[in-house]
Design a protein around this motif. Structure first.
Motif, PDB file in Angstrom:
ATOM      1  N   CYS A 196       0.830  -1.209   0.000  1.00 50.75           N
ATOM      2  CA  CYS A 196       0.000   0.000   0.000  1.00 50.75           C
ATOM      3  C   CYS A 196       0.863   1.257   0.000  1.00 50.75           C
ATOM      4  O   CYS A 196       1.875   1.329   0.697  1.00 50.75           O
ATOM      5  N   ILE A 197       0.460   2.252  -0.782  1.00 51.80           N
ATOM      6  CA  ILE A 197       1.199   3.523  -0.799  1.00 51.80           C
ATOM      7  C   ILE A 197       0.418   4.636  -0.097  1.00 51.80           C
ATOM      8  O   ILE A 197       0.739   5.812  -0.240  1.00 51.80           O
ATOM      9  N   CYS A 201      -2.479   6.027  -0.571  1.00 52.47           N
ATOM     10  CA  CYS A 201      -3.068   7.082  -1.397  1.00 52.47           C
ATOM     11  C   CYS A 201      -4.454   7.452  -0.884  1.00 52.47           C
ATOM     12  O   CYS A 201      -4.991   8.494  -1.237  1.00 52.47           O
ATOM     13  N   SER A 202      -5.062   6.573  -0.111  1.00 53.83           N
ATOM     14  CA  SER A 202      -6.389   6.744   0.520  1.00 53.83           C
ATOM     15  C   SER A 202      -7.557   6.728  -0.466  1.00 53.83           C
ATOM     16  O   SER A 202      -8.675   7.093  -0.104  1.00 53.83           O
ATOM     17  N   CYS A 224      -9.090   4.120  -1.550  1.00 53.86           N
ATOM     18  CA  CYS A 224     -10.063   3.125  -1.078  1.00 53.86           C
ATOM     19  C   CYS A 224     -10.889   3.663   0.077  1.00 53.86           C
ATOM     20  O   CYS A 224     -12.096   3.435   0.174  1.00 53.86           O
ATOM     21  N   ILE A 252      -3.843   0.683   6.105  1.00 48.62           N
ATOM     22  CA  ILE A 252      -5.282   0.644   5.835  1.00 48.62           C
ATOM     23  C   ILE A 252      -5.854  -0.589   6.511  1.00 48.62           C
ATOM     24  O   ILE A 252      -5.228  -1.646   6.519  1.00 48.62           O
ATOM     25  N   CYS A 305      -7.416   0.940  -6.587  1.00 55.70           N
ATOM     26  CA  CYS A 305      -6.129   0.859  -5.891  1.00 55.70           C
ATOM     27  C   CYS A 305      -5.034   0.901  -6.965  1.00 55.70           C
ATOM     28  O   CYS A 305      -4.979   0.040  -7.835  1.00 55.70           O
ATOM     29  N   VAL A 363      -2.000   0.278  -6.860  1.00 63.67           N
ATOM     30  CA  VAL A 363      -0.943  -0.724  -6.714  1.00 63.67           C
ATOM     31  C   VAL A 363      -1.594  -2.081  -6.416  1.00 63.67           C
ATOM     32  O   VAL A 363      -2.805  -2.217  -6.495  1.00 63.67           O
ATOM     33  N   ALA A 373      -2.161  -3.581  -3.674  1.00 66.05           N
ATOM     34  CA  ALA A 373      -2.493  -3.745  -2.253  1.00 66.05           C
ATOM     35  C   ALA A 373      -3.873  -4.374  -2.072  1.00 66.05           C
ATOM     36  O   ALA A 373      -4.050  -5.267  -1.254  1.00 66.05           O
ATOM     37  N   LEU A 374      -4.856  -3.887  -2.817  1.00 69.19           N
ATOM     38  CA  LEU A 374      -6.191  -4.455  -2.712  1.00 69.19           C
ATOM     39  C   LEU A 374      -6.432  -5.333  -3.927  1.00 69.19           C
ATOM     40  O   LEU A 374      -6.378  -4.859  -5.068  1.00 69.19           O
TER      41      LEU A 374
END
Ligand code: SF4
Ligand code: FES
Length: 580
Positions: A157-158, A160-161, A163, A187, A207, A209, A211-212
């Motif tokens: 996760c980066i 970025c918010s 999500c 997150i 997302c 990247v 991450a999700l």
């Protein structure tokens, strides 16, 4: 019109827009992570920062450079503004942000599902440095099961918010939040509250990247093997624009296609995962006909012949039935709308007691509905044309972000009604309940029924089974059912992913979709089956089904009002192609 210049290229724009938005609207790439056109702007990732010069009205509109880098996602575009995303200062920032984001990133692209469609990977290649200067131990974070459809790989996760904002602004459910601070920030969902709303899997799409990730698609296919076919939601009446991602004749996933007039950037989980019946192991794979007192597998030629004979036999029982000229008799697919007077059923003086009925499923595209209605009315000018059952659950649900889940769970009830009206020339159509009652009536004159299904789940009822008793029945469907077991002829049909056509959504928008994968071996599209039956009954020469040709025959809104998918631009490869 106000004009903005980015890296030497002038972009006119209208209204209040941010610099990044103007760039993206014009296909000009400025790196960005936290910005998403469907979410509020937080300007937190800082990779979109650029040098900006703008005219100063207090200094004779002389161009003055703003001393610090500006977030292009949050800086309103102004006339005469000049933006440099490729100046040394901007590039230094891009490299610094990339280096910072990769400090604790596990760099596990080879095993990450997002590889190939990951902004971090793309920007790393474009703006990153080749080597890491970070020698300390990376912070490790867990993989979390955050909801029924989504897995969170926290250390990718980066922050970025996107999500988090999605669950607050679009669904209004706020299951996701930022927990912790500094380098251990992550997150997560609140204890005991899963990411479980009807639009939950959209967070995977936004997302930037890996991450999700989508549990359903996880480790099933590398994305670079997938082909994308533009399509329309084939499950509900919403008409969401989607892309079917497939490889070697198999669907792997469905993603939303942006259409600001329909679904914006989103689709519901129901639409996203509703395609599973396409590859259901119980799909009907060969025609079946009654022989020696029981159902037997058959070849297509015999099954079509049996179906045609049974239908003709029923039609012949009606002494007054006169042969009706068909719009499809000649020149199918060669263009030109049929002559009004030649539309079956529009001839006056037709005996009004139907001997043939057809139940046309609202899962079928309008072209196929038109052909099936034409077939029935060719056999019997008074044939009963019934709109198949229109499943409806509850009420439409609209989310704070404007997305609506349609309560109607079939894609084309309106298109089927339109096709029936076109063939009968009558605005009144027989809905399912009324049609079923007429079939079940003891005094009914109907002797043969064509039933189409194509629903993703079991749809037949005892009432339907009873109504079909004693009648010659041709079932065209994709999955087994009680009526298929008892039918005189069963013809395996094809799902919407295996054909092209148009669907008319709940708001009357007619949209076309393309065939994504080949028709299952042993099955045929309902349009082809209608053609085959028309030919076997002697109403038209044998022909290959072609949805565009049928639309031409249909004429009217099907030639003028259909919204076709926007043609995608070829993506330029970012690496040199090397011949081996
Ligand atoms: S999980 Fe993805 S979308 Fe959410 S903050 Fe992290 S990188 Fe952004
Ligand atoms: S995209 Fe502008 S700061 Fe993130």
């Amino acid at each position: 019109m106000p004009t903005l210049t980015i890296d030497g290229k002038a972009f006119p724009f209208e209204g209040k827009k941010m610099i990044l938005q103007v760039a993206l609207d014009n296909g000009f790439e400025v790196p960005h992570y936290c910005y998403h056109p469907g979410l509020s702007i937080v300007a937190s990732c800082r990779i979109c920062l650029a040098e900006v010069a703008q005219p100063n009205p207090r200094n004779n509109n002389k161009l003055e450079l703003i001393p610090k880098l500006m977030p292009t996602c949050q800086t309103p575009a102004a006339d005469g503004m000049v933006v440099y995303t490729n100046s040394p200062k901007s590039i230094a920032n891009q490299k610094a942000v990339m280096e910072y984001l990769l400090l604790n990133h596990p760099l596990d692209c080879p095993v990450c599902d997002q590889a190939g469609e990951c902004s971090l990977q793309d920007y790393s290649y474009k703006y990153g440095r080749a080597e890491s200067r970070f020698e300390e131990e990376k912070i490790k974070q867990p993989v979390k099961d955050v909801g029924p459809h989504v897995k969170l790989y926290s250390d990718r996760c980066i922050m970025c918010s996107r999500c988090v904002r999605f669950t607050r602004e679009v669904t209004g459910t706020a299951e996701l939040a930022v927990f912790g601070r500094g380098a251990t920030e992550q997150i997560d969902v609140f204890p005991g509250k899963a990411l479980d709303n009807e639009l939950s899997a959209n967070v995977v799409d936004i997302c930037p990247v890996g991450a999700l990730l989508d549990k359903d698609f996880l480790f099933t296919q590398r994305v670079w093997y997938l082909k994308e076919t533009p399509s329309i939601d084939g499950i509900t009446a919403g008409g969401d624009n989607i892309s079917i991602h497939h490889n070697n004749g198999k669907v792997y996933r469905i993603k939303p296609r942006t259409n600001m007039e329909v679904n914006k950037w989103w689709i519901s989980d129901e639409v996203r995962y509703g395609w599973k019946f396409v590859h259901d192991e119980n799909r009907l794979r060969h025609p079946v006909r009654q022989q020696l007192g029981g159902p037997l597998e058959s070849d297509w030629a015999r099954a079509i012949e049996d179906a045609a004979t049974g239908l003709q036999h029923a039609a012949a029982s009606k002494a007054a039935a006169a042969p009706v000229p068909l719009p499809l008799r000649e020149g199918l697919g060669e263009g030109g709308a049929p002559n009004e007077s030649s539309v079956p059923g529009s001839a006056s003086g037709s005996p009004s007691a139907p001997v043939i009925a057809v139940i046309i499923s609202p899962m079928l595209p309008t072209e196929e509905a038109y052909l099936l209605a034409t077939l029935a009315r060719s056999l019997d000018p008074a044939a009963l044309l019934i709109v198949g059952p229109v499943p409806r659950f509850g009420e439409d649900k609209t989310f704070p972000g404007g997305y609506t889940i349609s309560a109607e769970k079939c894609p084309n009830a309106r298109g089927v009604r339109r096709a029936i009206q076109r063939v009968t020339g009558d605005q009144n159509v027989t809905e399912y309940a009324a049609g079923l009652a007429r079939l079940a009536d003891k005094t009914t004159t109907v002797k043969a029924v064509i039933v189409t299904g194509n629903f993703p789940t079991k749809w037949t009822t005892k009432e339907l089974t009873d109504a079909l008793k004693g009648k010659f029945t041709v079932v065209i469907d994709t999955l087994p059912s009680d009526i298929a077991e008892k039918a005189d002829v069963v013809l395996p049909g094809a799902t919407w992913a295996e054909k092209s056509g148009v669907f008319e959504n709940a708001k009357g928008r007619i949209q076309s979709f393309e065939q994504a994968i080949a028709v299952l071996e042993g099955a045929r599209t309902e349009g082809q089956i209608a053609f085959d039956l028309l030919a076997a009954c002697g109403f038209a020469p044998p022909a290959r089904y072609d949805a565009a040709g049928v639309r031409e025959q249909f004429g009217g809104p099907l030639t003028t009002d259909v919204k076709h998918p926007v043609v995608y631009h070829e993506v330029e490869p970012d690496m040199q192609y090397v011949e081996l």
